[in-house]
Motif scaffolding. Structure first.
Motif, PDB file in Angstrom:
ATOM      1  N   ILE A  77      46.716  40.792  38.830  1.00  0.00           N
ATOM      2  CA  ILE A  77      45.568  41.446  38.198  1.00  0.00           C
ATOM      3  C   ILE A  77      45.677  41.323  36.688  1.00  0.00           C
ATOM      4  CG2 ILE A  77      46.716  43.710  38.335  1.00  0.00           C
ATOM      5  CD1 ILE A  77      43.833  44.895  38.605  1.00  0.00           C
ATOM      6  N   THR A 127      42.662  39.309  40.676  1.00  0.00           N
ATOM      7  CA  THR A 127      41.557  40.145  40.199  1.00  0.00           C
ATOM      8  C   THR A 127      41.570  40.151  38.682  1.00  0.00           C
ATOM      9  OG1 THR A 127      41.672  41.595  42.146  1.00  0.00           O
ATOM     10  CG2 THR A 127      40.550  42.462  40.188  1.00  0.00           C
ATOM     11  N   ARG A 161      32.437  35.801  37.975  1.00  0.00           N
ATOM     12  CA  ARG A 161      32.550  36.301  39.347  1.00  0.00           C
ATOM     13  C   ARG A 161      31.971  35.298  40.340  1.00  0.00           C
ATOM     14  NH1 ARG A 161      29.256  40.752  39.198  1.00  0.00           N
ATOM     15  NH2 ARG A 161      30.949  41.827  38.137  1.00  0.00           N
ATOM     16  N   LYS A 170      38.592  37.868  42.365  1.00  0.00           N
ATOM     17  CA  LYS A 170      37.572  38.871  42.085  1.00  0.00           C
ATOM     18  C   LYS A 170      37.475  39.094  40.575  1.00  0.00           C
ATOM     19  CE  LYS A 170      38.549  41.319  46.429  1.00  0.00           C
ATOM     20  NZ  LYS A 170      39.645  40.419  46.858  1.00  0.00           N
ATOM     21  N   VAL A 172      35.717  41.811  37.819  1.00  0.00           N
ATOM     22  CA  VAL A 172      35.140  43.152  37.780  1.00  0.00           C
ATOM     23  C   VAL A 172      34.874  43.563  36.331  1.00  0.00           C
ATOM     24  CG1 VAL A 172      35.554  45.576  38.368  1.00  0.00           C
ATOM     25  CG2 VAL A 172      36.428  43.763  39.864  1.00  0.00           C
ATOM     26  N   LEU A 209      38.382  49.756  42.134  1.00  0.00           N
ATOM     27  CA  LEU A 209      39.047  48.593  42.724  1.00  0.00           C
ATOM     28  C   LEU A 209      39.296  48.812  44.212  1.00  0.00           C
ATOM     29  CD1 LEU A 209      41.622  47.664  39.919  1.00  0.00           C
ATOM     30  CD2 LEU A 209      39.516  46.451  40.509  1.00  0.00           C
ATOM     31  N   THR A 214      32.116  45.855  41.876  1.00  0.00           N
ATOM     32  CA  THR A 214      32.082  44.755  40.907  1.00  0.00           C
ATOM     33  C   THR A 214      31.770  45.239  39.492  1.00  0.00           C
ATOM     34  OG1 THR A 214      29.760  44.335  41.470  1.00  0.00           O
ATOM     35  CG2 THR A 214      31.435  43.043  42.635  1.00  0.00           C
TER      36      THR A 214
END
Length: 249
Positions: A77, A127, A161, A170, A172, A209, A214
């Motif tokens: 992440i 992510t 995204r 992912k 966000v 999360l 999103t």
């Protein structure tokens, strides 16, 4: 994690450590502040790696991040939290401050994201969290170029995204409202806005999360403002104008 030495970035680092993260790579400009947050993180049982970097220096960033990725392995992440803000009427704004906002808030984010995203695509997992702001949805007078960078982060996040979805990565957007950090200490607050705390923002991120969101808004005022802006943008623009801390020129 960028912007990890203070404010929202620091709160997110502590929250991740509290949630049981094994290792955190902490990026910020100030070495002694990184040492402080590293000590707090390690007291919770999480390994902390400090990377004192100025994100406006792409060559320095590239070298340090590549070495860190090579040494510590995959990043699961990435939180892009570093940012600067200047408040002034547009007609009194200074180009150097505008360039600093763009260099830190956008170019710095791009530089580190490009390096990490390539690795995430190769490992087919990851992510990326880009910290925008409520000002990335509703522009604020006296914060014109800051608002512009935060709008840009929302667009960057939406496009990225779509591009990375096929690679199981992912992307966000986190959109806090006014948050009580040292970055806003010298800013004139908008009337009627109730500030939130870095800890509340960090908690909202973790919950968002877990839910697979999103875009993560923080606080009821943010949700109300975005909802109203969708159906009555003229009304929100009027309210923002009246709440602005400085006279329009």
């Amino acid at each position: 994690m960028t912007g990890a030495s203070r404010g929202i970035g620091r709160a997110i680092a502590l929250k991740f450590a509290q949630q049981g993260a094994k290792r955190l790579l902490l990026v910020a400009r100030t070495h002694h502040r990184l040492m402080d947050i590293a000590a707090e993180v390690e007291a919770m049982g999480t390994e902390a790696v400090i990377l004192p970097l100025d994100l406006t220096q792409p060559i320095e960033v590239h070298s340090a991040i590549v070495k860190a990725l090579r040494h510590y392995g995959p990043v699961h992440i990435l939180v892009n939290c570093a940012g600067v803000a200047y408040q002034t009427s547009f007609l009194q704004s200074r180009l150097l401050q505008v360039q600093d906002e763009i260099a830190t808030n956008l170019v710095g984010m791009y530089t580190i994201t490009r390096l990490v995203a390539r690795r995430m695509v190769a490992q087919r997992e990851g992510t990326i969290v880009n910290v925008s702001s409520l000002m990335g949805k509703i522009a604020a007078p006296t914060m014109t170029t800051y608002s512009a960078t935060k709008f840009a982060i929302v667009g960057f996040t939406q496009a990225l995204r779509s591009e990375l979805a096929a690679h199981n990565v992912k992307v966000v957007a986190l959109l806090p409202s006014l948050t009580e950090t040292d970055m806003v200490e010298n800013l004139q607050w908008f009337r009627g806005i109730v500030p939130t705390t870095p800890e509340a923002v960090a908690k909202a991120l973790v919950v968002g999360l877990q839910k697979g969101a999103t875009e993560i808004l923080v606080g009821w005022q943010s949700h109300l403002a975005v909802w109203c802006n969708r159906f009555a943008p003229w009304l929100v623009e009027r309210v923002v104008h009246l709440a602005a801390p400085l006279p329009q020129r």
